[in-house]
Scaffold this active site. Structure first.
Site, PDB file in Angstrom:
ATOM      1  N   SER A 234       0.832  -1.192   0.000  1.00 50.01           N
ATOM      2  CA  SER A 234       0.000   0.000   0.000  1.00 50.01           C
ATOM      3  C   SER A 234       0.873   1.250   0.000  1.00 50.01           C
ATOM      4  CB  SER A 234      -0.868  -0.052   1.258  1.00 50.01           C
ATOM      5  OG  SER A 234      -1.969   0.808   1.159  1.00 50.01           O
ATOM      6  N   GLU A 312      -8.135  -3.542  -6.762  1.00 42.34           N
ATOM      7  CA  GLU A 312      -8.733  -3.285  -5.439  1.00 42.34           C
ATOM      8  C   GLU A 312      -8.173  -2.043  -4.772  1.00 42.34           C
ATOM      9  OE1 GLU A 312      -9.123  -7.989  -4.079  1.00 42.34           O
ATOM     10  OE2 GLU A 312      -7.548  -6.708  -3.255  1.00 42.34           O
ATOM     11  N   PRO A 313      -8.342  -0.881  -5.343  1.00 41.30           N
ATOM     12  CA  PRO A 313      -7.829   0.313  -4.671  1.00 41.30           C
ATOM     13  C   PRO A 313      -8.720   0.729  -3.495  1.00 41.30           C
ATOM     14  CG  PRO A 313      -9.019   0.944  -6.639  1.00 41.30           C
ATOM     15  CD  PRO A 313      -9.031  -0.564  -6.602  1.00 41.30           C
ATOM     16  N   TYR A 374       3.456   3.872  10.955  1.00 36.23           N
ATOM     17  CA  TYR A 374       4.300   3.821   9.748  1.00 36.23           C
ATOM     18  C   TYR A 374       5.210   5.032   9.593  1.00 36.23           C
ATOM     19  CZ  TYR A 374       0.066   1.137   8.444  1.00 36.23           C
ATOM     20  OH  TYR A 374      -1.002   0.280   8.430  1.00 36.23           O
ATOM     21  N   CYS A 400      -0.831   9.753  25.946  1.00 38.04           N
ATOM     22  CA  CYS A 400       0.349   9.615  26.789  1.00 38.04           C
ATOM     23  C   CYS A 400       1.438   8.796  26.114  1.00 38.04           C
ATOM     24  CB  CYS A 400      -0.053   8.998  28.121  1.00 38.04           C
ATOM     25  SG  CYS A 400      -1.120  10.114  29.007  1.00 38.04           S
TER      26      CYS A 400
HETATM   27  C1  LIG Z   1      -5.747  -7.450  -0.279  1.00 38.22           C
HETATM   28  C2  LIG Z   1      -5.788  -5.984  -0.325  1.00 38.22           C
HETATM   29  N1  LIG Z   1      -6.380  -5.378  -1.377  1.00 38.22           N
HETATM   30  C3  LIG Z   1      -6.453  -4.047  -1.475  1.00 38.22           C
HETATM   31  C4  LIG Z   1      -5.932  -3.231  -0.491  1.00 38.22           C
HETATM   32  C5  LIG Z   1      -6.058  -1.747  -0.661  1.00 38.22           C
HETATM   33  O1  LIG Z   1      -4.860  -1.087  -0.655  1.00 38.22           O
HETATM   34  P1  LIG Z   1      -4.843   0.491  -0.902  1.00 38.22           P
HETATM   35  O2  LIG Z   1      -5.815   1.090   0.050  1.00 38.22           O
HETATM   36  O3  LIG Z   1      -3.450   0.894  -0.623  1.00 38.22           O
HETATM   37  O4  LIG Z   1      -5.232   0.705  -2.323  1.00 38.22           O
HETATM   38  C6  LIG Z   1      -5.310  -3.801   0.617  1.00 38.22           C
HETATM   39  C7  LIG Z   1      -4.705  -2.954   1.671  1.00 38.22           C
HETATM   40  O5  LIG Z   1      -3.688  -3.200   2.209  1.00 38.22           O
HETATM   41  C8  LIG Z   1      -5.242  -5.214   0.700  1.00 38.22           C
HETATM   42  O6  LIG Z   1      -4.663  -5.808   1.743  1.00 38.22           O
END
Ligand SMILES: Cc1ncc(COP(=O)(O)O)c(C=O)c1O
Length: 477
Positions: A234, A312-313, A374, A400
């Site tokens: 990510s 899958e964003p 991070y 804290c």
């Molecule tokens: C399997 C999977 N798909 C998609 C994502 C989405 O990543 P991002 O929000 O960076 O696009 C993640 C996030 O870590 C993930 O673990």
């Protein structure tokens, strides 16, 4: 005034410490004629008067248009190579029933990774066939529920899940579509905890075991093998990792095509967004075109049909559309030695000292864990404009922990004072989602703004909400 030697090299000394750089702030964020920060046509001051601080604010139109832009980019790029693309919104970034409805309206699918996220997606009214279900440790109950409601695809994360999902599907008397998550071994250029395809981590099945896993799936009458899945991490800016993962997956994909159907390939998410001026995000059109070119070339070289593609964003769709508003509290200048006074970048070169101003706000790591998790960087602005010369600040929370940092390095107007409203940009992804009750702080509300009105998506937690779970106050019946 000039830049401060304590500032990191990436941080530009601003000519205007009130400026809103477009690519970092939500699309509708602006300054009114009087200089007040407004988003969705509502000023920060009005939002806070109505909902208090801290407050998560989401630019509704921005989320929707980012979702549509990604969908269009992928549709066009993959239609161009003779196939279709399916965009799943990764719900882990920020999931409420309204977000689910926005995604469904934009014709996106939704990826969930726990029974809880599945419940929100279903409550949001999306067709379960449009859901993907992830997770490296799915419980039997989660698998049974996903199968029972008719989740479109379950992403198998381990060899043992092949049998577990097959059994659940057989018990339910259905054929369950599944993908296999492959650990491609690609080291994404991002924070170690955000890289999900290094060899030494928990996700997926190693590339070398992919064919065996697919054969095991094909041997199960209650499973339908849809294809391979890869997600390398990510907040990634270097596209070479995506290219390499796609190439590696295409090799295995081609091997599997020789022995049976493999209709789809899922290339995951992970595209970075601009948190600061030093970042430079990809345009989704560029990601889509690059991935389409790789897939087309790989299929042509191997003389195999082009599969349908899924991506899958999460962060890209919601991250830049959200901000967090805080009230400024204690301000503490801390003067530090900078060395021998030879640093030419500083007014303090002769004295060898520099001051960092600690600006405390009424939230912190409970509403944004990313800096502590991070070392994430952010951009902050006061809700008002100011001509005062900029000073180097560190925006910190009220928890804290010395690691309770909201914005590690930022130049803010030097007249910042107690009671000011402060906005932090690009908090739409993985902030509310990762929030906690550390120090018995209630999680802030989330509001959506559009066309001059604000409405609450998730109400905030009061101390009564928290005490209601303490059996000393509210005995278990
Ligand atoms: C399997 C999977 N798909 C998609 C994502 C989405 O990543 P991002 O929000 O960076 O696009 C993640 C996030 O870590 C993930 O673990």
């Amino acid at each position: 005034m000039s830049e401060n030697p304590l500032a990191p090299p990436r941080l530009r000394f601003p000519t205007d410490a009130s400026e809103l750089v477009d690519r970092i702030w939500p699309a509708s964020a602006t300054r009114t004629d009087g200089g007040a920060l407004a988003i969705g046509g509502v000023t920060a001051a009005d939002l806070v008067a109505q909902f208090g601080t801290p407050l998560y604010v989401v630019d509704e139109r921005d989320v929707q248009s980012r979702a549509v832009r990604v969908r269009n980019a992928f549709s066009e790029a993959f239609e161009g190579i003779g196939t279709r693309a399916h965009v799943y919104y990764a719900g882990k970034a920020f999931l409420t029933t309204q977000v689910v409805a926005w995604m469904a309206e934009a014709d996106l699918r939704v990826d969930v990774c726990t029974g809880g996220e599945l419940a929100v997606a279903l409550a949001g009214g999306i067709d379960p066939a449009m859901l993907g279900f992830h997770g490296n440790d799915k419980s039997d109950a989660e698998i049974a529920r996903a199968v029972e409601v008719g989740v479109g695809t379950i992403v198998l994360d381990s060899h043992e899940e092949v049998q577990r999902v097959a059994r659940a599907a057989a018990d339910a008397g259905v054929e369950q579509r599944v993908r296999i998550r492959i650990n491609s071994g690609v080291h994404a250029s991002t924070h170690e905890y955000l890289a999900t395809a290094r060899e030494d981590q928990k996700f997926g099945i190693p590339l070398t075991e992919a064919v065996a896993a697919a054969e095991a799936v094909r041997a199960e009458p209650s499973l339908v093998f849809v294809g391979l899945h890869s997600h390398i991490g990510s907040q990634i800016f270097d596209e070479s990792g995506f290219r390499e993962a796609a190439r590696r997956l295409m090799d295995v994909h081609a091997t599997l095509v020789a022995t049976g159907p493999v209709p789809e390939l899922n290339l995951g998410g992970g595209w970075g967004i601009d948190y600061t001026e030093a970042d430079s995000a990809f345009a989704p059109e560029d990601v889509a075109d690059a991935l389409a070119a790789i897939v087309a070339e790989a299929c042509a070289e191997r003389d195999i049909p082009v599969p349908e593609i899924a991506v899958e964003p999460g962060r890209y769709i919601v991250g830049p559309a959200g901000i967090t508003l805080y009230r400024v509290g204690t301000i503490k200048p801390v003067t530090l030695e900078t060395g021998d006074g030879s640093d030419a970048r500083t007014d303090d070169a002769e004295t060898g000292h520099a001051t960092r101003t600690y600006v405390s706000v009424d939230g912190g790591m409970s509403d944004n864990a990313r800096p502590a998790l991070y070392g994430a960087d952010y951009t902050a602005r006061l809700a008002r404009t100011s001509e005062a010369p900029a000073v180097l600040t560190r925006v910190v929370g009220k928890h804290c922990e010395s690691g309770d940092i909201v914005v590690n390095d930022e130049y803010l107007p030097g007249d910042v004072h107690r009671g000011d409203l402060l906005a932090v940009a690009a908090t739409g992804a993985y902030c509310w989602a990762l929030s906690s009750n550390y120090n018995h702080v209630g999680r802030p509300p989330v509001v959506a703004v559009a066309d001059g009105t604000a409405r609450i998506l998730v109400r905030g937690e009061s101390i009564d909400d928290l005490l209601a779970r303490d059996t000393g106050v509210a005995p278990v019946a």
